[in-house]
Structure formats: structure tokens, C-alpha cells
Design an enzyme around this catalytic site. Structure first.
Site, PDB file in Angstrom:
ATOM      1  N   LYS A 132       0.848  -1.191   0.000  1.00 12.86           N
ATOM      2  CA  LYS A 132       0.000   0.000   0.000  1.00 12.86           C
ATOM      3  C   LYS A 132       0.880   1.237   0.000  1.00 12.86           C
ATOM      4  CE  LYS A 132      -0.955   1.816   4.470  1.00 12.86           C
ATOM      5  NZ  LYS A 132      -1.764   2.053   5.627  1.00 12.86           N
ATOM      6  N   HIS A 170      -1.707  -5.892   5.337  1.00  8.81           N
ATOM      7  CA  HIS A 170      -1.222  -6.753   6.416  1.00  8.81           C
ATOM      8  C   HIS A 170      -2.291  -7.028   7.472  1.00  8.81           C
ATOM      9  CE1 HIS A 170      -0.301  -2.828   8.210  1.00  8.81           C
ATOM     10  NE2 HIS A 170      -0.438  -3.439   9.362  1.00  8.81           N
ATOM     11  N   LYS A 215      -3.531 -10.953   9.905  1.00  5.93           N
ATOM     12  CA  LYS A 215      -3.601 -11.129  11.359  1.00  5.93           C
ATOM     13  C   LYS A 215      -4.421 -12.365  11.707  1.00  5.93           C
ATOM     14  CE  LYS A 215      -3.110  -6.304  12.667  1.00  5.93           C
ATOM     15  NZ  LYS A 215      -1.874  -6.430  13.414  1.00  5.93           N
ATOM     16  N   GLU A 251      -4.543   4.424  17.106  1.00  5.32           N
ATOM     17  CA  GLU A 251      -3.078   4.386  17.266  1.00  5.32           C
ATOM     18  C   GLU A 251      -2.660   5.512  18.209  1.00  5.32           C
ATOM     19  OE1 GLU A 251      -0.994   3.230  13.312  1.00  5.32           O
ATOM     20  OE2 GLU A 251      -2.609   4.579  12.786  1.00  5.32           O
ATOM     21  N   HIS A 305      -7.588  -0.861   5.113  1.00  6.42           N
ATOM     22  CA  HIS A 305      -7.701  -1.749   6.283  1.00  6.42           C
ATOM     23  C   HIS A 305      -9.126  -1.813   6.847  1.00  6.42           C
ATOM     24  CE1 HIS A 305      -3.441  -1.678   6.040  1.00  6.42           C
ATOM     25  NE2 HIS A 305      -3.272  -0.525   6.612  1.00  6.42           N
ATOM     26  N   LYS A 311      -4.907   8.767  14.735  1.00  9.47           N
ATOM     27  CA  LYS A 311      -3.566   8.754  15.319  1.00  9.47           C
ATOM     28  C   LYS A 311      -3.568   9.611  16.571  1.00  9.47           C
ATOM     29  CE  LYS A 311      -1.068   7.542  11.247  1.00  9.47           C
ATOM     30  NZ  LYS A 311      -0.753   6.154  11.571  1.00  9.47           N
TER      31      LYS A 311
END
Ligand code: NAD
Length: 482
Positions: A147, A177, A181, A215, A239, A330
Site C-alpha cells: 500500500k 497486512h 492477522k 493508534e 484496512h 492517530k
């Protein structure tokens, strides 16, 4: 003990961008762990390729340092030496003419070839074209692309066209990714492997679904990229969308790449446009010695969002009327990714009003501490009459499975899937384009309106308006449970 590893055939993995941050933090440690698990069989090799002038020997030193820095424990000397002996390096500029013959000389005709493009997307087309022109790939070879896959629908279509000219879709692995998971795959196992949930998995029994990816880090060090991307492009379009697909899709007829991806595509296509008042954008401000978003991206007037929360709907039979609330940001209070499925209240309480309102919730925690929790209603212990409380049925993988829970990380699993030729956990061209087709008008909408993200204090839950988004529907964001 019988090996739980799924065998792979010998391969050559070429990592373009092999000196970069992603290679050092993720790809090289992942390959070392797979090597230790016996999954670099035969004479399989890893070849780093990048612009930097390095000998293979110096590259091996760089790899050793990367492993020391990014593996949880220092690798033992013999194992490390055996791994490094499988590594080579070629200096290649993806747009230049040198180095390609050296790379050709390192590749073995009998091995699977995988080319990992761990470089910026502006190089994808050039690399694909050059690999083909140099005769380095055949119809069994694979390419892996990172990405961001496009900046909008138009650029994603052009990227797809560039890759499609050189490789068949079955050779292209667009990595996300999140899909590697363990818990994300467990989502499918829980939904489709148990009788318990699927009959209730619809708007009749589910009140709403929340997905949070929070995050604590800011964007420092990636300011240039992030200023042009924002949370919508960086997280929501890929995602979060993938998580939404897995939670909302119909059961595929079988666990096969195209069957799964067909169902995910139908979810994206069923997404309604999002009403502007159902979108909350935010931007973190300075706090506790950390700079503000605008300082991090070095743009005092930045209108890019570091936080986004939205409410969306799927127009299909299963989900008509069920809101999905998605938020990501974030510099939030904690690092946590979780999906919460909030079931409706029981239609009638035999225990009377005083027992309160109770409902079941299924929480899928992706990070940290992967696990699944189901809240069920029981009688509160004691002699105080029939009082009800909700308690979690906890399926912490670490507790239930012990050391077995400590499986491969997402990059290990995904790279091995590339070698095995299994595309189930990779995004197909039409999925990526459909996701952009939904995302583009949302972004264009706020650009046309000149919307400015709401400031929020760093290390909080984001802007207050995000809480209001749910509160005005009589709902609340679920806290972080662990
Ligand atoms: P980086 O800047 O640290 O490394 C880039 C690598 O590409 C270097 O090895 C460099 O030598 C190589 N490179 C640059 N131009 C080249 C050229 N013309 N020819 C050959 N090699 C060239 O970047 P990164 O952080 O490793 O990211 C690589 C890609 O992965 C980017 O597309 C990024 O968006 C994506 N990505 C990175 C992360 C991350 O955590 N770093 C996470 C997800 C996706």
C-alpha cells in the site's frame, strides 16, 4: 511433534526496496522467522535489490543489524549465519539499466519466483515492465505490491492497468497486512465454523457494528506522505474496508480466493454514499511534549485529517437498517483495534424494568492481545433478588492456546501465502477499485465544502463530535476492554 507448518516449495524472493524501512522492520524479520520454522526449503534465497551501492556482504551486515533491532530476541549465531548465507544483494535502479543481468544470474530456473515491490507505488509499473522485459518472470512468477495502492480511483485504475499489462491478476498480490492477522482470519472461522452466530448475523438481531483502529503514534517521519493521504486514504479505504467486508460478507461457497473475494466485493458495492453529517474528521493538537499534526506535516494550514469517524450503511437484505460505525485515528488514548458486534436487546424482559437493559456483544480484538470476547447476561450473584449483569466469556488466544497462540505474524503468513500461490488474503483489482469508487466522492465532498478537521487533544478519544455521532443515535463507542 508433528510439524504444524504447511510446506512450501523452494523459492527465490526478490525484495525491491530491500534496504528500506519496511524491509528492515517487517519483511526481513518475517523471513528470518520462516527460515527458523523450516520454510525456506532447499536452496531458497532472498535477494535484496535497491538503489544503494552495497556488496552482498555489506547487505548481510545490514540484514543482521535489522534482525537484531526488530526481532524480540537476538537470533543465535549459527542460525543467523545459516540465514545470511541464503541472502544476496543487487544494486538496481528500478528506472535504470544496470543490475538486471546480475539479478538474472542469481535467479534459479527451478524455483518459484516472487518479486516484492517494497518501494513507492510510482515504481510499480516500471518494475513490472522491466522484470518482464528482462525475461525474469514467467507465468508462475508472482509480484507483491504494498500500500498505498493508488491515491484515488483514477490512479488505482492506472496502477492496475500498468500491472495487468505485464502480469495476470492471479500473479498479483496486493498486500494488506491487516488480513494476515490471526484474529482477522479467526473472524471467518468464528462466523462460518460455528452454528451459533450465523443465524443471528443480520439486521434482525444485530443493533449495530463498530470498528475502531486507534493508534497512539503520530505521523512524524511520514509527514509528506500523510499530508497527501490522511486517515481516509491511509486507513479507511483499505484496512477498515477489509475488516468491514469480512464482518459483513455472505458466507462464500468455499474458502477459495475468488469465492471469498467475490463476497467481499459485493459488500463494498452495497455501501451507500455517506451523508456529510455522518462524517467526523479530526486533527490532533500538541500535547505532553509531542508536536501537533500541523507541525508533524510541516503545514500550518493543513486540512488533512488524522482522525475520521463515520457511519455507513449497506444496501442489501442482510444489513438493511443496521448502521456500521467506523473510526480510526492517530495520537489517540490507546493503541487498540477492535470490532464490536452489538446485538439487540431481548424483545421482552421477563425480569421487569428494574433488571435494566442487557444485550450481548461480541468483541473481536485485533491488537494488542488478539482475542474474542462474548458478553452474556447472567444473574448477579447474591441474595438481592433477580438482578442481571453482563459478563464476558473470554476467548483470549494466549490463555486458551498457550505457546501455540504465538503463531506467525501477518507478514510471515502473507509472504508464505504468496509462495504457496494462495490469494485469499490479498485484495483483487476490482475490490481495490470499488473501495476507491466509494471513497472518492466522500473526499471530493469535503474538499468542495472546504471542510476543516476538528482539532482534538492528543492522547484522547478524538474530537467530541465523534462521540456525538453515536450519541444522537442513542449509542456509544465501546471502550477498550483489555
Ligand atoms: P523507504 O523510503 O524506507 O525505502 C524505500 C526503498 O526503495 C529503499 O530500499 C530504496 O533504495 C528503494 N528505492 C527507491 N527508489 C528506487 C529505485 N528507483 N529503484 C530501486 N529501488 C528504489 O520506504 P519504506 O518505508 O520501506 O516503504 C516502501 C513501500 O512500502 C512504500 O510504498 C510504503 O508506502 C509502503 N509501506 C511502508 C510501510 C512502513 O511501515 N514502512 C508500511 C506499509 C506500506
Amino acid at each position: 511433534m508433528e510439524s504444524r507448518e504447511n510446506p512450501v516449495d523452494p523459492f527465490d524472493l526478490v525484495v525491491f526496496g530491500g534496504t528500506g524501512d519496511l524491509a528492515q522492520r517487517k519483511i526481513l524479520p518475517a523471513m528470518f522467522k520462516r527460515f527458523c520454522a523450516g520454510q525456506m526449503p532447499g536452496e531458497s534465497r532472498l535477494i535484496g535489490a535497491a538503489r544503494r551501492e552495497l556488496s552482498s556482504e555489506s547487505y548481510r551486515v545490514l540484514v543482521g543489524e535489522a534482525l537484531a533491532a526488530h526481532l524480540p530476541a537476538r537470533p543465535d549465531g549459527d542460525t543467523l549465519a545459516a540465514f545470511l548465507a541464503r541472502i544476496d544483494y543487487v544494486q538496481i535502479d528500478g528506472r535504470g539499466d544496470t543490475g538486471w543481468q546480475d539479478l538474472a544470474a542469481l535467479l534459479c530456473p527451478d524455483r518459484i519466483r516472487a518479486f516484492y515491490f517494497s518501494v513507492g507505488p510510482s515504481l510499480f509499473g516500471d518494475l513490472a515492465q522491466r522484470i518482464r522485459a528482462e525475461g525474469l518472470a514467467d507465468d508462475q512468477s508472482r509480484i507483491v505490491v504494498e500500500k498505498p495502492f493508488g491515491h484515488d480511483l483514477d490512479t488505482a485504475q492506472r496502477l492496475n492497468a500498468d500491472l495487468d499489462r505485464q502480469f495476470m491478476e492471479c500473479q498479483i498480490y496486493r498486500i494488506d497486512h491487516y488480513l494476515g492477522k490471526e484474529t482477522v482470519q479467526n473472524l471467518m472461522a468464528v462466523r462460518f465454523g460455528n452454528m451459533l452466530f450465523e443465524p443471528l448475523w443480520n439486521s434482525q438481531y444485530i443493533d449495530h457494528i463498530q470498528i475502531t483502529v486507534a493508534e497512539t503514534v503520530g505521523v512524524a517521519g511520514r509527514g509528506d506522505y500523510y499530508q497527501n493521504a490522511g486517515a481516509m486514504r491511509d486507513m479507511m479505504q483499505n484496512h477498515m474496508m477489509q475488516l468491514l467486508c469480512l464482518i459483513a460478507m455472505e458466507p462464500p461457497a468455499k474458502f477459495d480466493p475468488d469465492a471469498v473475494r467475490d463476497e467481499k466485493l459485493k459488500v463494498i458495492r452495497a455501501l451507500d454514499p455517506v451523508e456529510p453529517h455522518h462524517i467526523i474528521r479530526g486533527q490532533y493538537t500538541a500535547a505532553e511534549g509531542v508536536p501537533s499534526f500541523r507541525e508533524d506535516v510541516d503545514n500550518p494550514r493543513s486540512k488533512t485529517e488524522s482522525f475520521i469517524a463515520l457511519r455507513c450503511h449497506l444496501s442489501n437484505w442482510r444489513w438493511a437498517g443496521t448502521p456500521f460505525y467506523l473510526r480510526t485515528g492517530k495520537r489517540l488514548k490507546t493503541r487498540s483495534s477492535q470490532i464490536t458486534v452489538v446485538f439487540k436487546d431481548a424483545p421482552h424482559s421477563i425480569f421487569g424494568r428494574e433488571s435494566g437493559r442487557h444485550n450481548n456483544e461480541l468483541t473481536i480484538q485485533l491488537q494488542p492481545d488478539e482475542g474474542i470476547t462474548l458478553d452474556v447476561t447472567i444473574k448477579e450473584p447474591g441474595a438481592g433478588g433477580m438482578k442481571l449483569i453482563d459478563v464476558p466469556l473470554d476467548m483470549s488466544f494466549a490463555e486458551a492456546l498457550g505457546p501455540e497462540a504465538d503463531g506467525p505474524d501477518a507478514y510471515e503468513r502473507l509472504i508464505m501465502d504468496v509462495i504457496r500461490g494462495n490469494q485469499t488474503l490479498f485484495m483483487r483489482n476490482d475490490e481495490v477499485e470499488a473501495a476507491w469508487a466509494w471513497t472518492d466522492p466522500i473526499i471530493k465532498g469535503w474538499e468542495l465544502r472546504g471542510d476543516v478537521p476538528k482539532p482534538y487533544d492528543s492522547f484522547t478519544n478524538g474530537p467530541d463530535d465523534s462521540s456525538q455521532l453515536l450519541r444522537r443515535d442513542g449509542r456509544e463507542w465501546r471502550g477498550i476492554k483489555r
